[in-house]
Design a protein around this motif. Structure first.
Motif, PDB file in Angstrom:
ATOM      1  N   VAL A   1      55.212  49.845  40.268  1.00  0.00           N
ATOM      2  CA  VAL A   1      54.284  49.449  39.206  1.00  0.00           C
ATOM      3  C   VAL A   1      55.042  48.687  38.123  1.00  0.00           C
ATOM      4  O   VAL A   1      54.589  47.636  37.647  1.00  0.00           O
ATOM      5  CB  VAL A   1      53.548  50.678  38.627  1.00  0.00           C
TER       6      VAL A   1
ATOM      7  N   GLY B   1      55.903  45.318  39.329  1.00  0.00           N
ATOM      8  CA  GLY B   1      54.701  44.491  39.376  1.00  0.00           C
ATOM      9  C   GLY B   1      54.347  43.924  38.015  1.00  0.00           C
ATOM     10  O   GLY B   1      54.027  42.733  37.881  1.00  0.00           O
ATOM     11  N   VAL B   2      54.436  44.758  36.987  1.00  0.00           N
ATOM     12  CA  VAL B   2      54.149  44.286  35.628  1.00  0.00           C
ATOM     13  C   VAL B   2      55.190  43.259  35.195  1.00  0.00           C
ATOM     14  O   VAL B   2      54.850  42.209  34.635  1.00  0.00           O
ATOM     15  CB  VAL B   2      54.091  45.474  34.642  1.00  0.00           C
TER      16      VAL B   2
ATOM     17  N   GLY C   1      53.072  40.020  41.538  1.00  0.00           N
ATOM     18  CA  GLY C   1      52.823  41.228  40.764  1.00  0.00           C
ATOM     19  C   GLY C   1      51.712  42.080  41.361  1.00  0.00           C
ATOM     20  O   GLY C   1      51.828  43.301  41.466  1.00  0.00           O
ATOM     21  N   ILE C   2      50.648  41.417  41.766  1.00  0.00           N
ATOM     22  CA  ILE C   2      49.529  42.154  42.375  1.00  0.00           C
ATOM     23  C   ILE C   2      49.956  42.782  43.696  1.00  0.00           C
ATOM     24  O   ILE C   2      49.574  43.918  44.005  1.00  0.00           O
ATOM     25  CB  ILE C   2      48.303  41.231  42.547  1.00  0.00           C
TER      26      ILE C   2
ATOM     27  N   LEU D   1      52.939  43.869  44.504  1.00  0.00           N
ATOM     28  CA  LEU D   1      53.742  45.063  44.194  1.00  0.00           C
ATOM     29  C   LEU D   1      52.872  46.215  43.716  1.00  0.00           C
ATOM     30  O   LEU D   1      53.083  47.368  44.098  1.00  0.00           O
ATOM     31  CB  LEU D   1      54.800  44.718  43.145  1.00  0.00           C
ATOM     32  N   ILE D   2      51.881  45.911  42.897  1.00  0.00           N
ATOM     33  CA  ILE D   2      50.997  46.969  42.398  1.00  0.00           C
ATOM     34  C   ILE D   2      50.136  47.527  43.531  1.00  0.00           C
ATOM     35  O   ILE D   2      49.922  48.740  43.608  1.00  0.00           O
ATOM     36  CB  ILE D   2      50.159  46.448  41.215  1.00  0.00           C
TER      37      ILE D   2
ATOM     38  N   ALA E   1      52.171  49.854  45.454  1.00  0.00           N
ATOM     39  CA  ALA E   1      52.270  51.122  44.725  1.00  0.00           C
ATOM     40  C   ALA E   1      51.012  51.964  44.913  1.00  0.00           C
ATOM     41  O   ALA E   1      51.097  53.185  45.080  1.00  0.00           O
ATOM     42  CB  ALA E   1      52.512  50.857  43.243  1.00  0.00           C
ATOM     43  N   VAL E   2      49.853  51.337  44.922  1.00  0.00           N
ATOM     44  CA  VAL E   2      48.601  52.068  45.131  1.00  0.00           C
ATOM     45  C   VAL E   2      48.573  52.674  46.537  1.00  0.00           C
ATOM     46  O   VAL E   2      48.193  53.840  46.719  1.00  0.00           O
ATOM     47  CB  VAL E   2      47.379  51.149  44.893  1.00  0.00           C
TER      48      VAL E   2
END
Length: 85
Positions: free
Chosen positions: A27, A30-31, A46-47, A49-50, A53-54
């Motif tokens: 996360v 990603g940010v 970034g999306i 990577l997020i 993470a989800v």
């Protein structure tokens, strides 16, 4: 709880801790990717990577519930067997 069960619990806990750390790291990356990478790749990177993470968080939740159920079973075995320490 016998030594083999304690060892198994230790490794289950380590695995969950590592997965949770990976989720936090993904996360954060990603940010950072969204804010710092050049524009054509910032948002998709970034999306991605997020979203990774989800997905890992969903896996973590399943493993957490499974480990908690296993631990409850071990505790009930100890209570039933009279192995209180």
């Amino acid at each position: 709880m016998d030594e083999a069960t304690k060892e198994q619990l230790k490794w289950k806990f380590y695995r969950l801790a590592i997965i949770l750390n990976a989720i936090v790291l993904l996360v954060a990356l990603g940010v950072i990717a969204i804010l710092k990478l050049p524009e054509p790749v910032a948002l998709p990177g970034g999306i991605a990577l997020i979203l990774l993470a989800v997905g890992l968080a969903i896996y973590f939740r399943k493993q957490y519930v499974s480990t908690k159920k296993w631990l409850d079973e071990q505790a009930s075995k100890d209570r039933a067997g009279g192995h209180g320490q």
